[in-house]
Design a protein around this motif. Structure first.
Motif, PDB file in Angstrom:
ATOM      1  N   PRO A 181       0.866  -1.087   0.010  1.00 41.23           N
ATOM      2  CA  PRO A 181       0.033   0.016   0.041  1.00 41.23           C
ATOM      3  C   PRO A 181       0.960   1.165  -0.066  1.00 41.23           C
ATOM      4  CG  PRO A 181      -0.803  -1.646   1.609  1.00 41.23           C
ATOM      5  CD  PRO A 181       0.624  -2.247   1.315  1.00 41.23           C
ATOM      6  N   PRO A 182       0.597   2.155  -0.916  1.00 37.56           N
ATOM      7  CA  PRO A 182       1.439   3.414  -1.015  1.00 37.56           C
ATOM      8  C   PRO A 182       1.616   4.205   0.204  1.00 37.56           C
ATOM      9  CG  PRO A 182       0.235   3.148  -3.056  1.00 37.56           C
ATOM     10  CD  PRO A 182      -0.305   2.049  -1.989  1.00 37.56           C
ATOM     11  N   ARG A 183       0.520   4.326   0.890  1.00 40.28           N
ATOM     12  CA  ARG A 183       0.438   5.205   2.014  1.00 40.28           C
ATOM     13  C   ARG A 183       1.166   4.541   3.272  1.00 40.28           C
ATOM     14  NH1 ARG A 183      -3.143   6.648   6.337  1.00 40.28           N
ATOM     15  NH2 ARG A 183      -3.208   8.985   6.784  1.00 40.28           N
ATOM     16  N   LEU A 184       1.175   3.364   3.187  1.00 44.90           N
ATOM     17  CA  LEU A 184       1.881   2.629   4.351  1.00 44.90           C
ATOM     18  C   LEU A 184       3.197   2.759   4.056  1.00 44.90           C
ATOM     19  CD1 LEU A 184       2.156   0.623   6.841  1.00 44.90           C
ATOM     20  CD2 LEU A 184       1.718  -1.132   5.463  1.00 44.90           C
TER      21      LEU A 184
ATOM     22  N   ALA B  27       3.763  13.045  13.317  1.00 45.31           N
ATOM     23  CA  ALA B  27       2.973  12.163  14.152  1.00 45.31           C
ATOM     24  C   ALA B  27       1.556  11.795  14.007  1.00 45.31           C
ATOM     25  CB  ALA B  27       2.734  13.075  15.442  1.00 45.31           C
ATOM     26  N   LEU B  28       0.959  12.445  12.935  1.00 41.70           N
ATOM     27  CA  LEU B  28      -0.595  12.418  12.687  1.00 41.70           C
ATOM     28  C   LEU B  28      -1.025  10.880  12.198  1.00 41.70           C
ATOM     29  CD1 LEU B  28      -1.449  15.681  10.964  1.00 41.70           C
ATOM     30  CD2 LEU B  28      -1.941  15.136  13.276  1.00 41.70           C
ATOM     31  N   PRO B  29      -0.157  10.085  11.532  1.00 43.12           N
ATOM     32  CA  PRO B  29      -0.847   8.893  11.100  1.00 43.12           C
ATOM     33  C   PRO B  29      -0.657   7.900  12.305  1.00 43.12           C
ATOM     34  CG  PRO B  29       1.010   9.606   9.517  1.00 43.12           C
ATOM     35  CD  PRO B  29       0.834  10.704  10.619  1.00 43.12           C
TER      36      PRO B  29
ATOM     37  N   LEU C 153       4.509   6.097   5.040  1.00 37.28           N
ATOM     38  CA  LEU C 153       4.637   6.450   6.380  1.00 37.28           C
ATOM     39  C   LEU C 153       5.868   5.754   7.034  1.00 37.28           C
ATOM     40  CD1 LEU C 153       3.632   7.129   9.363  1.00 37.28           C
ATOM     41  CD2 LEU C 153       2.319   5.132   9.257  1.00 37.28           C
ATOM     42  N   LEU C 154       6.219   4.304   6.473  1.00 41.87           N
ATOM     43  CA  LEU C 154       7.532   3.711   7.035  1.00 41.87           C
ATOM     44  C   LEU C 154       8.519   4.555   6.457  1.00 41.87           C
ATOM     45  CD1 LEU C 154       6.506  -0.074   6.269  1.00 41.87           C
ATOM     46  CD2 LEU C 154       6.188   1.182   8.359  1.00 41.87           C
ATOM     47  N   ASP C 155       8.600   4.900   5.257  1.00 41.09           N
ATOM     48  CA  ASP C 155       9.663   5.638   4.712  1.00 41.09           C
ATOM     49  C   ASP C 155      10.010   6.878   5.606  1.00 41.09           C
ATOM     50  OD1 ASP C 155      10.219   3.785   2.875  1.00 41.09           O
ATOM     51  OD2 ASP C 155       9.425   4.800   1.020  1.00 41.09           O
TER      52      ASP C 155
END
Length: 267
Positions: free
Chosen positions: A14-17, A208-210, A20-22
């Protein structure tokens, strides 16, 4: 069943995940933690050491340890993440494998690393027993690191609501407080020269929002708070982030040790 590095994933990560990880991995605090974990594993002082990163995700730690001279490999259960890891680090070896059943023989590894993983496992003690099995007796090293999901420290207008959301998110995980128990987990498994450290991440902006989205969702899903309360809480934090007034402190714990001489006990 584990698969070798040539296995392809049926779906992309998933691109969003991944984003976030990056973003998390690129934070200075994350980079410092990874470097410290490599030091505790003795990556640079043992060129050619065979080191496994369990729960490797997109493979950044594998690539970095390989760049430091290790024969680094990765293992994860997420085929899509592994496909991305192989694309990013084509010279490294990755396995689709569970932490409870690693595709290695007894005593064949010099190092074992697990970052932000044990809180999500059904049996952390069994995973560490598997780590001991694959580590070389007397010289294999282990390093566990991660944050405590029950200890999010967030500045907010409504502290009681915040505590309820932290509890709700923590309750979704099998072992949310695993990180604070790393030292004892290693000692109970018979590891020697056990060493523990603590660091604190400070997040003050939109990064921090995610994390906080997950807390709001968990609070509503569990019935701990109403959807209106969760939305109000999250809107407050979004406003704080925009105004440079968000403050989130995450305690991270790290523990390392050496596999004892002699074979690991069998179940």
């Amino acid at each position: 069943m584990s698969k070798d590095q040539h296995t392809s994933a049926p779906f992309p990560a998933p691109p969003r995940l991944v984003e976030l990880l990056d973003r998390v991995d690129a934070a200075p605090e994350a980079e410092a933690l990874r470097r410290r974990s490599y030091e505790l594993l003795g990556v640079r002082e043992r060129p050619g050491a065979r080191v496994l990163d369990v729960g490797c995700g997109t493979g950044r730690a594998v690539g970095e340890m390989a760049g430091a001279g290790a024969r680094a490999e990765g293992a994860d259960t997420d085929a899509a993440m592994l496909a991305l890891a192989r694309e990013r680090w084509p010279g490294a070896r990755f396995h689709e494998a569970d932490a409870l059943q690693l595709p290695y023989g007894d005593g064949t590894l010099d190092g074992y690393r697990a970052d932000k993983l044990y809180h999500a496992l059904p049996d952390p003690a069994a995973a560490l027993a598997e780590a001991r099995r694959v580590l070389a007796p007397g010289r294999g090293r282990v390093c566990l690191l991660g944050h405590d999901w029950d200890a999010f420290l967030l500045d907010a207008d409504d502290p009681e609501l915040t505590r309820a959301l932290v509890r709700a998110r923590s309750a979704e995980l099998p072992f949310p407080r695993a990180a604070r128990g790393y030292r004892n987990l290693l000692l109970d498994a018979g590891f020697q020269d056990v060493h523990a450290e603590a660091r604190t991440w400070i997040l003050t902006g939109e990064a921090a929002l995610p994390y906080l989205e997950g807390h709001a969702r968990a609070g509503v899903a569990s019935g701990a708070v109403t959807a209106a309360a969760a939305d109000r809480w999250h809107r407050e934090q979004r406003h704080r982030a925009t105004a440079d007034r968000l403050f989130l402190a995450l305690p991270f714990f790290m523990a390392a040790g050496r596999a004892p001489t002699g074979r690991a006990p069998t179940a």
